[in-house]
Design a protein around this motif. Structure first.
Motif, PDB file in Angstrom:
ATOM      1  N   LEU A 109      43.269  32.825  63.379  1.00  0.00           N
ATOM      2  CA  LEU A 109      44.169  32.984  62.245  1.00  0.00           C
ATOM      3  C   LEU A 109      43.582  32.329  60.992  1.00  0.00           C
ATOM      4  O   LEU A 109      43.616  32.913  59.903  1.00  0.00           O
ATOM      5  N   THR A 110      43.047  31.117  61.143  1.00  0.00           N
ATOM      6  CA  THR A 110      42.458  30.419  60.004  1.00  0.00           C
ATOM      7  C   THR A 110      41.288  31.201  59.425  1.00  0.00           C
ATOM      8  O   THR A 110      41.159  31.352  58.199  1.00  0.00           O
ATOM      9  N   LYS A 111      40.444  31.727  60.306  1.00  0.00           N
ATOM     10  CA  LYS A 111      39.283  32.507  59.859  1.00  0.00           C
ATOM     11  C   LYS A 111      39.728  33.766  59.116  1.00  0.00           C
ATOM     12  O   LYS A 111      39.206  34.089  58.034  1.00  0.00           O
ATOM     13  N   VAL A 112      40.690  34.474  59.672  1.00  0.00           N
ATOM     14  CA  VAL A 112      41.173  35.718  59.065  1.00  0.00           C
ATOM     15  C   VAL A 112      41.863  35.429  57.731  1.00  0.00           C
ATOM     16  O   VAL A 112      41.677  36.155  56.745  1.00  0.00           O
ATOM     17  N   ALA A 113      42.636  34.356  57.694  1.00  0.00           N
ATOM     18  CA  ALA A 113      43.326  33.995  56.459  1.00  0.00           C
ATOM     19  C   ALA A 113      42.331  33.728  55.336  1.00  0.00           C
ATOM     20  O   ALA A 113      42.545  34.119  54.187  1.00  0.00           O
ATOM     21  N   ASP A 114      41.235  33.059  55.667  1.00  0.00           N
ATOM     22  CA  ASP A 114      40.204  32.796  54.655  1.00  0.00           C
ATOM     23  C   ASP A 114      39.571  34.104  54.172  1.00  0.00           C
ATOM     24  O   ASP A 114      39.274  34.257  52.981  1.00  0.00           O
ATOM     25  N   GLU A 115      39.373  35.047  55.090  1.00  0.00           N
ATOM     26  CA  GLU A 115      38.804  36.340  54.705  1.00  0.00           C
ATOM     27  C   GLU A 115      39.791  37.130  53.842  1.00  0.00           C
ATOM     28  O   GLU A 115      39.399  37.806  52.879  1.00  0.00           O
ATOM     29  N   LEU A 116      41.063  37.044  54.178  1.00  0.00           N
ATOM     30  CA  LEU A 116      42.079  37.727  53.377  1.00  0.00           C
ATOM     31  C   LEU A 116      42.136  37.150  51.966  1.00  0.00           C
ATOM     32  O   LEU A 116      42.348  37.880  50.992  1.00  0.00           O
ATOM     33  N   GLU A 117      41.948  35.845  51.865  1.00  0.00           N
ATOM     34  CA  GLU A 117      41.953  35.214  50.550  1.00  0.00           C
ATOM     35  C   GLU A 117      40.821  35.762  49.673  1.00  0.00           C
ATOM     36  O   GLU A 117      40.981  35.921  48.457  1.00  0.00           O
ATOM     37  N   THR A 118      39.696  36.088  50.295  1.00  0.00           N
ATOM     38  CA  THR A 118      38.578  36.676  49.552  1.00  0.00           C
ATOM     39  C   THR A 118      38.950  38.039  48.993  1.00  0.00           C
ATOM     40  O   THR A 118      38.565  38.386  47.862  1.00  0.00           O
ATOM     41  N   THR A 119      39.704  38.826  49.762  1.00  0.00           N
ATOM     42  CA  THR A 119      40.119  40.143  49.254  1.00  0.00           C
ATOM     43  C   THR A 119      41.060  39.994  48.064  1.00  0.00           C
ATOM     44  O   THR A 119      41.074  40.843  47.169  1.00  0.00           O
ATOM     45  N   LEU A 120      41.837  38.918  48.049  1.00  0.00           N
ATOM     46  CA  LEU A 120      42.743  38.693  46.925  1.00  0.00           C
ATOM     47  C   LEU A 120      41.970  38.352  45.659  1.00  0.00           C
ATOM     48  O   LEU A 120      42.405  38.689  44.548  1.00  0.00           O
ATOM     49  N   ILE A 121      40.831  37.711  45.824  1.00  0.00           N
ATOM     50  CA  ILE A 121      39.963  37.448  44.673  1.00  0.00           C
ATOM     51  C   ILE A 121      39.498  38.764  44.063  1.00  0.00           C
ATOM     52  O   ILE A 121      39.449  38.930  42.838  1.00  0.00           O
ATOM     53  N   SER A 122      39.176  39.733  44.933  1.00  0.00           N
ATOM     54  CA  SER A 122      38.771  41.062  44.453  1.00  0.00           C
ATOM     55  C   SER A 122      39.919  41.751  43.724  1.00  0.00           C
ATOM     56  O   SER A 122      39.708  42.411  42.694  1.00  0.00           O
ATOM     57  N   GLN A 123      41.130  41.599  44.242  1.00  0.00           N
ATOM     58  CA  GLN A 123      42.284  42.207  43.573  1.00  0.00           C
ATOM     59  C   GLN A 123      42.534  41.556  42.212  1.00  0.00           C
ATOM     60  O   GLN A 123      42.854  42.236  41.240  1.00  0.00           O
ATOM     61  N   LEU A 127      42.247  43.181  38.089  1.00  0.00           N
ATOM     62  CA  LEU A 127      43.290  43.152  37.070  1.00  0.00           C
ATOM     63  C   LEU A 127      42.877  42.353  35.838  1.00  0.00           C
ATOM     64  O   LEU A 127      43.629  42.269  34.868  1.00  0.00           O
ATOM     65  N   ALA A 128      41.701  41.741  35.885  1.00  0.00           N
ATOM     66  CA  ALA A 128      41.249  40.927  34.762  1.00  0.00           C
ATOM     67  C   ALA A 128      40.821  41.805  33.592  1.00  0.00           C
ATOM     68  O   ALA A 128      40.263  42.890  33.786  1.00  0.00           O
ATOM     69  N   GLU A 129      41.087  41.340  32.379  1.00  0.00           N
ATOM     70  CA  GLU A 129      40.708  42.032  31.154  1.00  0.00           C
ATOM     71  C   GLU A 129      41.184  43.498  31.185  1.00  0.00           C
ATOM     72  O   GLU A 129      42.357  43.763  31.104  1.00  0.00           O
ATOM     73  N   ALA A 135      39.921  50.190  41.761  1.00  0.00           N
ATOM     74  CA  ALA A 135      39.375  49.062  42.521  1.00  0.00           C
ATOM     75  C   ALA A 135      40.505  48.224  43.118  1.00  0.00           C
ATOM     76  O   ALA A 135      40.392  47.720  44.246  1.00  0.00           O
ATOM     77  N   PHE A 136      41.603  48.094  42.384  1.00  0.00           N
ATOM     78  CA  PHE A 136      42.754  47.338  42.862  1.00  0.00           C
ATOM     79  C   PHE A 136      43.347  47.987  44.107  1.00  0.00           C
ATOM     80  O   PHE A 136      43.684  47.310  45.081  1.00  0.00           O
ATOM     81  N   ILE A 137      43.468  49.309  44.077  1.00  0.00           N
ATOM     82  CA  ILE A 137      44.047  50.052  45.207  1.00  0.00           C
ATOM     83  C   ILE A 137      43.156  49.933  46.445  1.00  0.00           C
ATOM     84  O   ILE A 137      43.647  49.781  47.570  1.00  0.00           O
ATOM     85  N   ILE A 138      41.845  49.997  46.248  1.00  0.00           N
ATOM     86  CA  ILE A 138      40.912  49.847  47.370  1.00  0.00           C
ATOM     87  C   ILE A 138      41.026  48.450  47.972  1.00  0.00           C
ATOM     88  O   ILE A 138      41.052  48.276  49.200  1.00  0.00           O
ATOM     89  N   ALA A 139      41.118  47.435  47.109  1.00  0.00           N
ATOM     90  CA  ALA A 139      41.254  46.061  47.597  1.00  0.00           C
ATOM     91  C   ALA A 139      42.581  45.869  48.313  1.00  0.00           C
ATOM     92  O   ALA A 139      42.665  45.123  49.303  1.00  0.00           O
ATOM     93  N   VAL A 185      52.436  43.184  43.226  1.00  0.00           N
ATOM     94  CA  VAL A 185      51.713  43.413  44.488  1.00  0.00           C
ATOM     95  C   VAL A 185      50.817  42.224  44.792  1.00  0.00           C
ATOM     96  O   VAL A 185      50.806  41.697  45.923  1.00  0.00           O
ATOM     97  N   LEU A 186      50.066  41.789  43.807  1.00  0.00           N
ATOM     98  CA  LEU A 186      49.140  40.671  43.999  1.00  0.00           C
ATOM     99  C   LEU A 186      49.886  39.404  44.404  1.00  0.00           C
ATOM    100  O   LEU A 186      49.479  38.706  45.347  1.00  0.00           O
ATOM    101  N   GLN A 187      50.980  39.091  43.719  1.00  0.00           N
ATOM    102  CA  GLN A 187      51.753  37.901  44.064  1.00  0.00           C
ATOM    103  C   GLN A 187      52.304  38.000  45.483  1.00  0.00           C
ATOM    104  O   GLN A 187      52.292  37.021  46.243  1.00  0.00           O
ATOM    105  N   GLN A 188      52.766  39.185  45.847  1.00  0.00           N
ATOM    106  CA  GLN A 188      53.336  39.356  47.184  1.00  0.00           C
ATOM    107  C   GLN A 188      52.268  39.300  48.268  1.00  0.00           C
ATOM    108  O   GLN A 188      52.540  38.885  49.395  1.00  0.00           O
ATOM    109  N   HIS A 189      51.047  39.695  47.939  1.00  0.00           N
ATOM    110  CA  HIS A 189      49.948  39.516  48.894  1.00  0.00           C
ATOM    111  C   HIS A 189      49.668  38.039  49.106  1.00  0.00           C
ATOM    112  O   HIS A 189      49.387  37.605  50.231  1.00  0.00           O
ATOM    113  N   HIS A 190      49.749  37.249  48.050  1.00  0.00           N
ATOM    114  CA  HIS A 190      49.622  35.793  48.203  1.00  0.00           C
ATOM    115  C   HIS A 190      50.750  35.258  49.085  1.00  0.00           C
ATOM    116  O   HIS A 190      50.522  34.379  49.936  1.00  0.00           O
ATOM    117  N   ASP A 191      51.953  35.779  48.900  1.00  0.00           N
ATOM    118  CA  ASP A 191      53.090  35.351  49.717  1.00  0.00           C
ATOM    119  C   ASP A 191      52.882  35.717  51.185  1.00  0.00           C
ATOM    120  O   ASP A 191      53.207  34.931  52.093  1.00  0.00           O
TER     121      ASP A 191
END
Length: 221
Positions: A109-123, A127-129, A135-139, A185-191
């Motif tokens: 779970l810890t390993k997967v959670a860290d990997e999921l956090e990386t996908t959120l960085i992509s999301q 959305l930046a600038e 790209a957001f939909i793919i992420a 969507v992004l906030q709820q993915h963090h949740d």
């Protein structure tokens, strides 16, 4: 014979190109549901003859993306509420199972959670600038697929992947019909990630129900 084979290859490539182009445009909402397309119109747009367009139409009809009307054209199928709810129900069942499976294996779970956090960085980057919604939909898709794939059931992973195109279409529609929705969507993915890290599957399911209801208008089961 060589010329014939070469001609067949060229024709097959043209048909595949038309199919891929139309399917992607339907998924991303660039071609809306209930749009009537003609072979001639698409052939002119893509610079091909009508034959590969006709072949692509037949393939897309077989997959449920459009319905052909002889001498009139092809009507792009919309996403009705019944189909949308069924897709979300299937996703809820599989993703909830994945969360339960990961909760029973803390190290994984810890390993997967860290990997999921990386996908959120992509999301977040998408959305930046200048937002890049494609790209957001793919992420977004990768976030949910990674959760399911990491739980380690090949059959359920295969079933989930079969939903991916329609999942992307629903997400594309959602994020393009509300200017603040990608940020929700992004906030709820963090949740979802925070709930997953607690190791309590019930918290994850509660967050997932809220996510589906807020973004797609689906009521929790």
């Amino acid at each position: 014979m060589l010329y014939t084979r070469r001609g067949l290859v060229v024709a097959a490539l043209a048909s595949e190109r038309v199919y891929s182009d139309l399917k992607e445009r339907i998924i991303l909402g660039d071609i809306a549901g209930n749009t009537l397309l003609s072979e001639g119109e698409i052939a002119d747009q893509l610079g091909v003859s009508r034959t590969p367009v006709r072949e692509a139409f037949l393939r897309l009809q077989a997959e449920g993306w459009m319905h052909l009307y002889p001498k009139r054209g092809a009507l792009v199928e919309g996403v009705d509420s019944s189909e949308g709810n069924e897709i979300l129900e299937a996703r809820r069942l599989i993703e909830s199972w994945a969360a339960s499976r990961l909760a029973a294996a803390p190290a994984l779970l810890t390993k997967v959670a860290d990997e999921l956090e990386t996908t959120l960085i992509s999301q977040e980057a998408a959305l930046a600038e200048e937002p890049d919604l494609q790209a957001f939909i793919i992420a977004d898709l990768h976030f949910h697929q990674l959760l399911v794939e990491s739980a380690g059931n090949r059959i359920l992973t295969a079933v989930y992947r079969q939903l991916s195109d329609r999942q992307r279409r629903m997400t594309a529609y959602a994020v393009k019909t509300g200017s603040d929705r990608p940020y929700r969507v992004l906030q709820q993915h963090h949740d979802l990630l925070d709930a997953l890290r607690t190791g309590d599957p019930h918290k994850f399911v509660k967050a997932l129900d809220h996510h589906f209801n807020d973004i797609h208008g689906a009521s929790p089961r």
